[in-house]
Design an enzyme around this catalytic site. Sequence first.
Site, mmCIF file in Angstrom:
data_model
loop_
_atom_site.group_PDB
_atom_site.id
_atom_site.type_symbol
_atom_site.label_atom_id
_atom_site.label_comp_id
_atom_site.label_asym_id
_atom_site.label_seq_id
_atom_site.Cartn_x
_atom_site.Cartn_y
_atom_site.Cartn_z
ATOM 1 N N SER A 53 11.410 -44.482 30.879
ATOM 2 C CA SER A 53 11.020 -45.820 30.434
ATOM 3 C C SER A 53 12.087 -46.550 29.631
ATOM 4 C CB SER A 53 9.727 -45.737 29.616
ATOM 5 O OG SER A 53 8.622 -45.546 30.467
ATOM 6 N N LYS A 56 13.032 -49.920 30.894
ATOM 7 C CA LYS A 56 12.335 -51.150 30.514
ATOM 8 C C LYS A 56 13.177 -52.019 29.588
ATOM 9 C CE LYS A 56 7.650 -49.279 31.163
ATOM 10 N NZ LYS A 56 7.679 -47.844 31.326
ATOM 11 N N SER A 113 4.647 -49.187 26.658
ATOM 12 C CA SER A 113 5.451 -48.656 27.758
ATOM 13 C C SER A 113 4.661 -48.687 29.056
ATOM 14 C CB SER A 113 5.933 -47.230 27.460
ATOM 15 O OG SER A 113 7.063 -46.912 28.239
ATOM 16 N N LYS A 215 13.141 -47.952 21.776
ATOM 17 C CA LYS A 215 12.288 -47.621 22.913
ATOM 18 C C LYS A 215 12.306 -46.114 23.151
ATOM 19 C CE LYS A 215 9.717 -48.871 26.466
ATOM 20 N NZ LYS A 215 9.035 -47.543 26.425
#
Length: 390
Positions: A53, A56, A113, A215
């Site tokens: 992720s 992203k 997420s 993140k």
Amino acid sequence: MRQRHFLNLLLAGALALPMLSGTARANPVVLFDLNSGKVLEHQDAFKRWYPASLSKLMTAYVAFRAIAAGEVALDSPIKVTKHSAGEPPSKMGFKPGSVMRLDNALKMMLVKSANDIAMAVGENIGGSQAAFADRMNAEAARLGMVGTHFVNPNGLFSPDQYTTARDLAVLVTALRNDFPQYAPWFSIEGLVVGKKAIPNYNLLIGRYPGADGMKTGFVCSSGFNMIGSATRDGRTLVAVVLGEKSAISRAEAAAKLLDQGFDAPAAGSTTLAALKPYGDTLSPNDLQDEICKKKPKEQQSEAAPAVAAKDKAKSPYQVKLDHPTLIAVGLGGATGPAPKAFVDQTDQNYADVPLPSWRPDKPLPAGATPAATAAAAAQGDQPAKAANSP
């Protein structure tokens, strides 16, 4: 001549070793000063890795670029397609046809997420998953992310989707320098949708002094990845940690790196721009067997376990936040221009969809402050005090 060649080899080897004192690490890491670009520590910085992720972050960067170019606005509609709704968790679970503001979609993508929302953002702005991936790769090339390739906007596993710790550091630098106005989105403690509270998977937020981003990511093949940033006395450091064994250990590893960085002098001898490739830059490191064949299902998740392992003390990054500030998000409120690529692709217009009622999995604890109302959820950055997610 031979002596000079030997010295060059020694220098190349030194660049591949951590620059701060500490135990040797078995996975890629980069610690750098955001303002100066000075690299304080790195190991296997050019090792090919599955981003999960962390992808992203590039999805957000492409979206920010689209906003700056006038293609879309913060209140532009993002429609959940049948394809995006079918993406596996972590996800929001909105039905196909649901519409939300772009800014709310990006917050759900960055904090929760949410794979379905990331795909919806990509399909709406790019017109299709493939077209958006082309834009992600074009931005990666422009930024000099030489060891990176994307095929989807959410980071779900593909053998053709990979990156490096060094490239992720370059991306973080671009995000924070090119779009400082969105920096607060990366430090949101949690979201609230209707009455449902959703904590941030980044366990440094609200727990590590000065933490302000960025993140997390997890798929079986990548292990537990994390980018954590913190600012103290005007100095912002960023730790990139790939391939940790759990959600807790990645937070602890990032915190330890940041601690070492803040304790060290600000000066460094190498910058991200000057760091040259070293080591194996082509072979991916697949942790599928180690991470998912040896762990129970409940540990194969972005979410940290609520209870500490029997042989370990509870980590400070495992403790729930007391009264976190939650940002209200949801469907509705999308009055801005529709993304042209999506309209061209579907050749149809669609109406905004109001926020449906959302039943929490469990009732809020006694005495908890009620979450934001559905009306507030459509308004973007509206903080609301609420209890921790059950």
